[in-house]
Write a protein that holds these residues in place. Structure first.
Motif, PDB file in Angstrom:
ATOM      1  N   HIS A 166      12.285   8.099   1.585  1.00 20.96           N
ATOM      2  CA  HIS A 166      11.475   9.189   2.122  1.00 20.96           C
ATOM      3  C   HIS A 166      11.931  10.496   1.494  1.00 20.96           C
ATOM      4  N   LEU A 167      10.980  11.317   1.093  1.00 24.77           N
ATOM      5  CA  LEU A 167      11.297  12.594   0.458  1.00 24.77           C
ATOM      6  C   LEU A 167      11.432  13.681   1.511  1.00 24.77           C
ATOM      7  N   MET A 183      -0.532  16.883  -6.033  1.00 23.07           N
ATOM      8  CA  MET A 183      -0.015  16.445  -7.329  1.00 23.07           C
ATOM      9  C   MET A 183       1.488  16.160  -7.239  1.00 23.07           C
ATOM     10  N   SER A 184       2.200  17.018  -6.535  1.00 27.57           N
ATOM     11  CA  SER A 184       3.628  16.779  -6.325  1.00 27.57           C
ATOM     12  C   SER A 184       3.843  15.503  -5.524  1.00 27.57           C
ATOM     13  N   ALA A 185       3.031  15.291  -4.502  1.00 31.34           N
ATOM     14  CA  ALA A 185       3.148  14.076  -3.693  1.00 31.34           C
ATOM     15  C   ALA A 185       2.902  12.827  -4.543  1.00 31.34           C
ATOM     16  N   ARG A 186       1.902  12.907  -5.407  1.00 37.39           N
ATOM     17  CA  ARG A 186       1.629  11.768  -6.305  1.00 37.39           C
ATOM     18  C   ARG A 186       2.815  11.499  -7.223  1.00 37.39           C
ATOM     19  N   PHE A 187       3.390  12.574  -7.764  1.00 38.29           N
ATOM     20  CA  PHE A 187       4.541  12.420  -8.656  1.00 38.29           C
ATOM     21  C   PHE A 187       5.666  11.665  -7.951  1.00 38.29           C
ATOM     22  N   TRP A 188       6.023  12.107  -6.756  1.00 34.13           N
ATOM     23  CA  TRP A 188       7.129  11.464  -6.040  1.00 34.13           C
ATOM     24  C   TRP A 188       6.791  10.025  -5.676  1.00 34.13           C
ATOM     25  N   HIS A 189       5.542   9.778  -5.346  1.00 32.31           N
ATOM     26  CA  HIS A 189       5.129   8.405  -5.045  1.00 32.31           C
ATOM     27  C   HIS A 189       5.315   7.519  -6.283  1.00 32.31           C
ATOM     28  N   LYS A 209       8.155   6.265  -0.691  1.00 28.32           N
ATOM     29  CA  LYS A 209       7.175   5.665   0.229  1.00 28.32           C
ATOM     30  C   LYS A 209       6.559   6.704   1.159  1.00 28.32           C
ATOM     31  N   ARG A 210       7.336   7.714   1.495  1.00 24.96           N
ATOM     32  CA  ARG A 210       6.863   8.726   2.446  1.00 24.96           C
ATOM     33  C   ARG A 210       7.300  10.107   1.998  1.00 24.96           C
ATOM     34  N   VAL A 211       6.389  11.074   2.120  1.00 23.56           N
ATOM     35  CA  VAL A 211       6.682  12.469   1.828  1.00 23.56           C
ATOM     36  C   VAL A 211       6.713  13.242   3.144  1.00 23.56           C
ATOM     37  N   ILE A 212       7.843  13.911   3.393  1.00 24.05           N
ATOM     38  CA  ILE A 212       7.957  14.796   4.549  1.00 24.05           C
ATOM     39  C   ILE A 212       7.538  16.176   4.069  1.00 24.05           C
ATOM     40  N   ASN A 238      -6.126  13.031  -1.332  1.00 20.67           N
ATOM     41  CA  ASN A 238      -5.926  12.969  -2.778  1.00 20.67           C
ATOM     42  C   ASN A 238      -4.645  12.247  -3.184  1.00 20.67           C
ATOM     43  N   THR A 239      -4.136  11.423  -2.283  1.00 17.85           N
ATOM     44  CA  THR A 239      -2.967  10.604  -2.604  1.00 17.85           C
ATOM     45  C   THR A 239      -3.245   9.157  -2.212  1.00 17.85           C
ATOM     46  N   PRO A 240      -2.514   8.195  -2.770  1.00 14.55           N
ATOM     47  CA  PRO A 240      -2.764   6.787  -2.452  1.00 14.55           C
ATOM     48  C   PRO A 240      -2.555   6.483  -0.966  1.00 14.55           C
ATOM     49  N   ASP A 241      -3.302   5.514  -0.457  1.00 14.04           N
ATOM     50  CA  ASP A 241      -3.150   5.101   0.940  1.00 14.04           C
ATOM     51  C   ASP A 241      -1.747   4.590   1.230  1.00 14.04           C
TER      52      ASP A 241
END
Length: 411
Positions: free
Chosen positions: A114-115, A125-131, A136-139, A155-158
């Protein structure tokens, strides 16, 4: 539809148990190193093992924080630490640094990552990068509106989960990337040592008049210019879930067991009521009254609906509102005699009225008819910290039931 998770802070083993019993789906906690709450009790390795076992026995999850921004000397112990926490079955590691991320992937390739909010994730875009890096999870950063959260989710994967803080203290530096503590007190907030200088009172001094201090204020109300209100979103559960938040996070690893249990229980009831009937859900204002019974500052909804303004700061004081006292916790209960064994947490008096809060269901009110000490002697007052007290209960209680009373200082 998968239900949103209720995520609670656990500053020590008792707080973990209280969080789980009072309704949390998962807890987050820190070990003795690499966490941003160095002054919390935190968990020894043995306590961590016990906590994971307790939570897993109840079907709940445990996430461990490793969200410092490490310096070179911090890196030496991290690989072994990752192996240790992985071996006892923690469900995820919360981190903010790419170096720690790479070490987790190497040392514990199956570990969920988890970020941390410390990574300041404010866009999709940042969330996609970290994924793409295995997160698995962005805080999310605290400085996002519900509309921005909804856009990130769309705009991010399910497969990417979204977590957001919904209750607790707010950092004046938003996501916590603050150097003020380091400069003022030599304590690095980004390594878990924040001295909270944002809560201090400041004066202005002119260089040629070193002994003359002038108050700093935005208006006549006061001088605590950095002092934010606490976040509270308990009245906005539908909006959070509909925006795509999959984990609702309560702040407070430094807070008391009473705080954790009370706030978790209130949010649990709000969430359950929403999922029972989403189409006709109405918020029960009684639940807001409950979260107000723990130590808190005046509340705000933060950035969720608009950018905070002057009304979201507290200029006059940095003190907490404390309307209730936590006076005891049930250790044992005999259903036949209806006698509870209580561990005292604040002075209790024979004849006073208390509220008795079980992990589930409404609290009830009763008077303390009598008390006995550990020697079986009648007592009129329980004055000693954590002393054992026996008293009758009007209704059935269970282990970790809390006793509270209205604070005499607020009467």
């Amino acid at each position: 539809m998968k239900k949103a998770e209720l995520l609670a802070p656990a500053g020590n083993l008792e707080k973990l148990k209280m969080a789980v019993l009072y309704g949390a789906d998962a807890v987050y906690l820190g070990g003795e190193e690499f966490s941003l709450r160095a002054y919390a009790d935190n968990f020894t390795f043995d306590d961590l093992k016990s906590g994971v076992e307790f939570a897993h026995d109840k079907g709940k999850k445990v996430y461990i924080t490793m969200n410092i921004f490490p310096h070179n000397q911090d890196l030496k112990k991290i690989p072994e630490y990752i192996k240790e926490v992985s071996s006892i079955g923690v469900d995820a590691i919360i981190l903010s640094d790419p170096g720690i991320l790479s070490m987790v992937k190497e040392m514990a390739p199956d570990m969920e990552i988890h970020l941390s909010t410390q990574a300041n994730n404010t866009n999709f875009m940042s969330a996609r990068f970290w994924h793409d890096q295995g997160v698995k999870r962005v805080i999310l950063a605290r400085e996002l509106s519900l509309d921005e959260i909804r856009e990130i989710k769309e705009n991010t994967p399910d497969s990417l989960e979204i977590e957001a803080f919904v209750h607790g203290a707010m950092c004046i530096s938003y996501s916590g990337r603050c150097l003020l503590s380091n400069y003022m007190a030599g304590r690095d907030s980004n390594r878990g040592l924040c001295a909270h200088p944002c809560r201090w009172k400041y004066y202005l001094m002119e260089e040629k008049r070193p002994d003359e201090y002038f108050p700093v204020y935005e208006n006549e109300r006061g001088t605590f210019i950095f002092n934010s209100r606490d976040l509270c979103m308990i009245g906005h559960i539908p909006e959070l879930i509909e925006a795509g938040v999959s984990s609702l996070k309560i702040e407070g690893r430094m807070k008391s067991s009473f705080y954790v249990a009370t706030v978790v229980k209130a949010y649990r009831e709000a969430l359950d009521a929403y999922y029972q009937n989403k189409d006709s859900y109405k918020f029960d204002p009684r639940l807001f009254e409950e979260v107000c019974k723990v130590s808190h500052r005046e509340f705000t909804t933060g950035f969720f609906f608009n950018k905070p303004g002057p009304n979201d700061q507290i200029y006059a004081t940095s003190s907490y509102i404390r309307d209730y006292d936590f006076v005891g916790v049930v250790q044992k209960y005999d259903k036949t005699t209806k006698i509870a064994t209580i561990e005292q947490r604040n002075r209790m008096y024979k004849g006073e009225e208390i509220e008795v809060v079980n992990p589930k269901g409404d609290f009830f009110v009763q008077k303390i008819e009598w008390m006995k000490n550990i020697d079986g002697e009648d007592i009129d007052i329980a004055p000693h910290p954590q002393m054992t007290v026996y008293m009758p209960m009007k209704e059935d209680v269970q282990e970790y039931t809390m006793l509270r009373r209205k604070s005499s200082s607020n009467e």
